[in-house]
Design an enzyme around this catalytic site. Structure first.
Site, PDB file in Angstrom:
ATOM      1  N   GLY A  66       0.832  -1.198   0.000  1.00 41.03           N
ATOM      2  CA  GLY A  66       0.000   0.000   0.000  1.00 41.03           C
ATOM      3  C   GLY A  66       0.862   1.240   0.000  1.00 41.03           C
ATOM      4  N   CYS A  93       5.143  -6.359   1.684  1.00 43.15           N
ATOM      5  CA  CYS A  93       5.555  -4.952   1.698  1.00 43.15           C
ATOM      6  C   CYS A  93       4.845  -4.192   2.818  1.00 43.15           C
ATOM      7  CB  CYS A  93       5.314  -4.324   0.336  1.00 43.15           C
ATOM      8  SG  CYS A  93       6.385  -2.912   0.068  1.00 43.15           S
ATOM      9  N   TYR A  94       3.871  -3.328   2.518  1.00 45.31           N
ATOM     10  CA  TYR A  94       3.142  -2.661   3.603  1.00 45.31           C
ATOM     11  C   TYR A  94       2.597  -3.709   4.572  1.00 45.31           C
ATOM     12  CZ  TYR A  94      -0.107   0.512   6.017  1.00 45.31           C
ATOM     13  OH  TYR A  94      -0.767   1.244   6.959  1.00 45.31           O
ATOM     14  N   HIS A 189       7.732  -7.888  -3.717  1.00 44.20           N
ATOM     15  CA  HIS A 189       6.418  -8.230  -4.292  1.00 44.20           C
ATOM     16  C   HIS A 189       6.484  -9.547  -5.067  1.00 44.20           C
ATOM     17  CE1 HIS A 189       4.218  -4.493  -3.434  1.00 44.20           C
ATOM     18  NE2 HIS A 189       5.421  -3.964  -3.414  1.00 44.20           N
ATOM     19  N   GLU A 191       3.990 -11.032  -6.391  1.00 44.67           N
ATOM     20  CA  GLU A 191       2.892 -11.104  -7.356  1.00 44.67           C
ATOM     21  C   GLU A 191       3.243 -10.548  -8.731  1.00 44.67           C
ATOM     22  OE1 GLU A 191       3.225  -9.136  -4.767  1.00 44.67           O
ATOM     23  OE2 GLU A 191       2.123  -7.255  -4.917  1.00 44.67           O
ATOM     24  N   ASP A 248     -17.841 -11.524 -23.035  1.00 46.82           N
ATOM     25  CA  ASP A 248     -18.451 -11.536 -21.695  1.00 46.82           C
ATOM     26  C   ASP A 248     -19.952 -11.804 -21.756  1.00 46.82           C
ATOM     27  OD1 ASP A 248     -15.913 -10.770 -21.064  1.00 46.82           O
ATOM     28  OD2 ASP A 248     -16.421  -8.684 -20.640  1.00 46.82           O
ATOM     29  N   LYS A 400     -10.865 -11.728 -16.789  1.00 45.75           N
ATOM     30  CA  LYS A 400     -11.110 -11.902 -18.228  1.00 45.75           C
ATOM     31  C   LYS A 400     -10.590 -13.238 -18.769  1.00 45.75           C
ATOM     32  CE  LYS A 400     -12.448  -9.794 -22.084  1.00 45.75           C
ATOM     33  NZ  LYS A 400     -13.671  -8.970 -22.212  1.00 45.75           N
TER      34      LYS A 400
HETATM   35  N1  GLN Z   1       4.720   2.815   1.960  1.00 48.20           N
HETATM   36  C1  GLN Z   1       5.500   1.682   2.334  1.00 48.20           C
HETATM   37  C2  GLN Z   1       6.965   1.886   1.993  1.00 48.20           C
HETATM   38  O1  GLN Z   1       7.305   2.758   1.236  1.00 48.20           O
HETATM   39  C3  GLN Z   1       4.968   0.410   1.683  1.00 48.20           C
HETATM   40  C4  GLN Z   1       5.175   0.366   0.203  1.00 48.20           C
HETATM   41  C5  GLN Z   1       4.498  -0.795  -0.464  1.00 48.20           C
HETATM   42  O2  GLN Z   1       3.698  -1.501   0.116  1.00 48.20           O
HETATM   43  N2  GLN Z   1       4.781  -0.968  -1.769  1.00 48.20           N
HETATM   44  O3  GLN Z   1       7.810   1.151   2.473  1.00 48.20           O
END
Ligand code: GLN
Length: 544
Positions: A66, A93-94, A189, A191, A248, A400
């Site tokens: 986030g 991450c966040y 990440h 994903e 769809d 999709k």
């Molecule tokens: N804002 C947080 C950071 O900069 C998380 C970033 C993120 O989740 N991509 O570390």
């Protein structure tokens, strides 16, 4: 599936489900997609979701990335009840920072930010003090791997009872795990495709750690969805829905037909600005081919009559077409309902089918920030509420590519399953300037040739969307020794994965030469062909 809250058999009650709590990262939906690709069912909800309000229990929870910093006063925080669920949790991450913040208030702004590629060193603990389970997340992943990072904050130290399971040169806690509980966090990440081993890591979490069954397959989805539609509509209920010939609406219609047969009424409105022979073709495929109960309404004259003289504002064209569509659809619905009423085997038409997909749902629920209000309902079809019909949306859990897979499973011809997107206002917005029957003829014929050649060259699936547009200018040419002053066709073809950004397709010269020759020779009224080499942005995919 229905948006009135009366869903009898939601998939999260049938399939083992991983819950993604979204903190607003631009990649959150990708987490969901990756897990579905592993045949693990996954749903996303905003990070503010109160867990007591869920009437189901996930097999595991993923906290997404986030844009906030956990230590901000107005940063979003997860419902602490998530840690009482006793299911595995993975923070990304966040999400990692959120776990660390919850257990140790130990996150701060780093001196060095990390964006892009980074090298991850995995730290294995064996059966030591931390317990063997902390190594599970990186099973089948080499000791040194490339990952993708996007963060500025970092952990100052580990929260109590956590161990570091991965490091980068900048982040000593790029991965952490709780010594005894199934709590994991990763700073990178998994994903995104830039993390090549990301899918293995997500699989380790969902399948090995959460023990989610990998049975999210289209075959199973079809069976349960048909049961769900029948339970919802009952054995007399009737459903009406517009079809366009696009993937769809066709897939949704076929699913309805399988579930309730002729109690589903499909309506195709011929607005006079469909592609060449399209209404006829769609009718054949849907009725003879797929057995769908279809009514085709030829309203071309009404549409073209209203478009007459509209030369200046493309928005006006869109509005006229949208409003006329609603008008025609409502009239047709009334007629069908009147006819259907007399029949003893069925009740009134109470339901309206919509081909809403999961990205629309995500768009309406994803977390947009502490101050932004979250939209609760997203009516994609734009049909008026005063129709007083309940919505049924059998594709609302699908992406999709899952819709395409489902279409193939339901026996829908490949040509239709892979069809390029086509705008609601049809070729009216590909005729720049006034839309007249003659302009429609020219644009249609040129478009037909272009698409035919793209298919013949085996490029139809490489190109994401292609069409011919008719420009509102005339140019001089010589045809048969005669000076002509006639119109110009612009060809547009783009490649894109998400339609948010796009690049023009690099056809080779011989291909373009052939298309241009055919259009000028075969389409009366055209003496020049140009190729649009504008990317998006700054261009849009359509021209109006
Ligand atoms: N804002 C947080 C950071 O900069 C998380 C970033 C993120 O989740 N991509 O570390």
């Amino acid at each position: 599936m229905a948006t009135d809250g009366s869903d009898p058999i939601p998939p999260h009650k049938t399939f083992d489900t991983i819950l993604v709590l979204d903190f607003g990262s631009q990649y959150s939906h990708l987490i969901t997609r990756r897990l579905r690709e592993l045949n693990v069912y996954c749903e996303m909800l905003p990070c503010t979701q109160k867990l007591a309000e869920l009437d189901w229990t996930p097999k595991g929870v993923i906290l997404s990335g986030g844009p906030y910093s956990v230590y901000w006063d107005d940063a979003p925080h997860v419902d602490p009840a998530v840690f009482e669920l006793n299911v595995p949790i993975l923070g990304i991450c966040y999400g990692l920072q959120e776990i660390a913040w919850t257990f140790g208030k130990n996150v701060l702004a780093g001196e060095k930010r990390e964006y892009g590629h980074a090298y991850l060193k995995i730290k294995r603990h064996g059966d030591g003090e931390a317990g063997g389970h902390v190594d599970k997340l990186f099973k089948d992943v080499e000791d040194d791997v490339e990952v993708w990072m996007s963060h500025g904050d970092k952990l100052s130290h580990l929260p109590e009872d956590f161990v570091s399971v991965a490091t980068t040169s900048n982040a000593p806690f790029a991965g952490m795990a709780h010594k005894t509980k199934p709590l994991y966090g990763i700073q990178f990440h998994p994903e995104v495709t830039h993390t090549p081993k990301g899918k293995v890591i997500l699989k380790n979490f969902a399948v090995d750690i959460c023990q989610a069954r990998t049975d999210w397959t289209m075959g199973k989805f079809v069976d349960q969805e048909i049961a769900r539609i029948r339970a919802l509509v009952g054995d007399k209920g009737q459903v009406i829905g517009a079809v366009s010939g696009g993937v769809d609406s066709t897939v949704a219609a076929k699913l309805m037909q399988e579930a309730i047969g002729d109690r589903f009424h499909a309506v195709l409105v011929d607005n006079g600005v469909l592609r060449l022979n399209e209404a006829k073709q769609v009718k054949e495929t849907l009725t003879a081919g797929l057995g769908i109960n279809l009514t085709v309404i030829d309203a071309s004259e009404r549409f073209l009559g209203r478009l007459k003289g509209v030369t200046d504002d493309p928005e006006k064209k869109r509005k006229i077409i949208g409003n006329t569509f609603i008008e025609v659809f409502q009239e047709t619905a009334k007629n069908i309902a009147a006819e259907a009423q007399g029949s003893s085997k069925a009740g009134d038409i109470e339901w309206l089918l919509q081909g809403t997909l999961y990205p629309d749902v995500i768009e309406s629920i994803s977390f947009k920030g502490p101050s932004a209000t979250i939209k609760t309902h997203h009516n994609v079809g734009g049909l008026p509420k005063d129709m007083n019909l309940k919505l049924i949306e059998p594709l609302r859990e699908l992406f999709k590519d899952e819709v395409r897979e489902l279409g193939t499973k339901l026996g829908i011809p490949e040509e239709l399953v892979w069809r390029h997107p086509f705008p609601g206002p049809g070729i009216a917005i590909r005729i720049l300037g006034e839309v007249t029957p003659e302009q429609v003829r020219i644009a249609r014929e040129a478009d037909y040739i272009f698409i035919e050649e793209i298919k013949a060259a085996g490029l139809y699936r490489k190109v994401s969307q292609a069409f011919a547009a008719l420009l509102p200018v005339k140019a001089v040419g010589v045809m048969g020794d005669q000076r002509v002053h006639s119109q110009v066709i612009a060809l547009r073809a783009v490649e894109t994965s998400d339609f948010m950004t796009a690049d023009w397709y690099p056809f080779d010269g011989a291909f373009l030469k052939n298309v241009s020759r055919r259009i000028v020779n075969e389409v009366n009224g055209v003496c020049r062909v140009v190729y649009d080499i504008t990317s998006k942005p700054p261009g849009t995919i359509e021209m109006e």
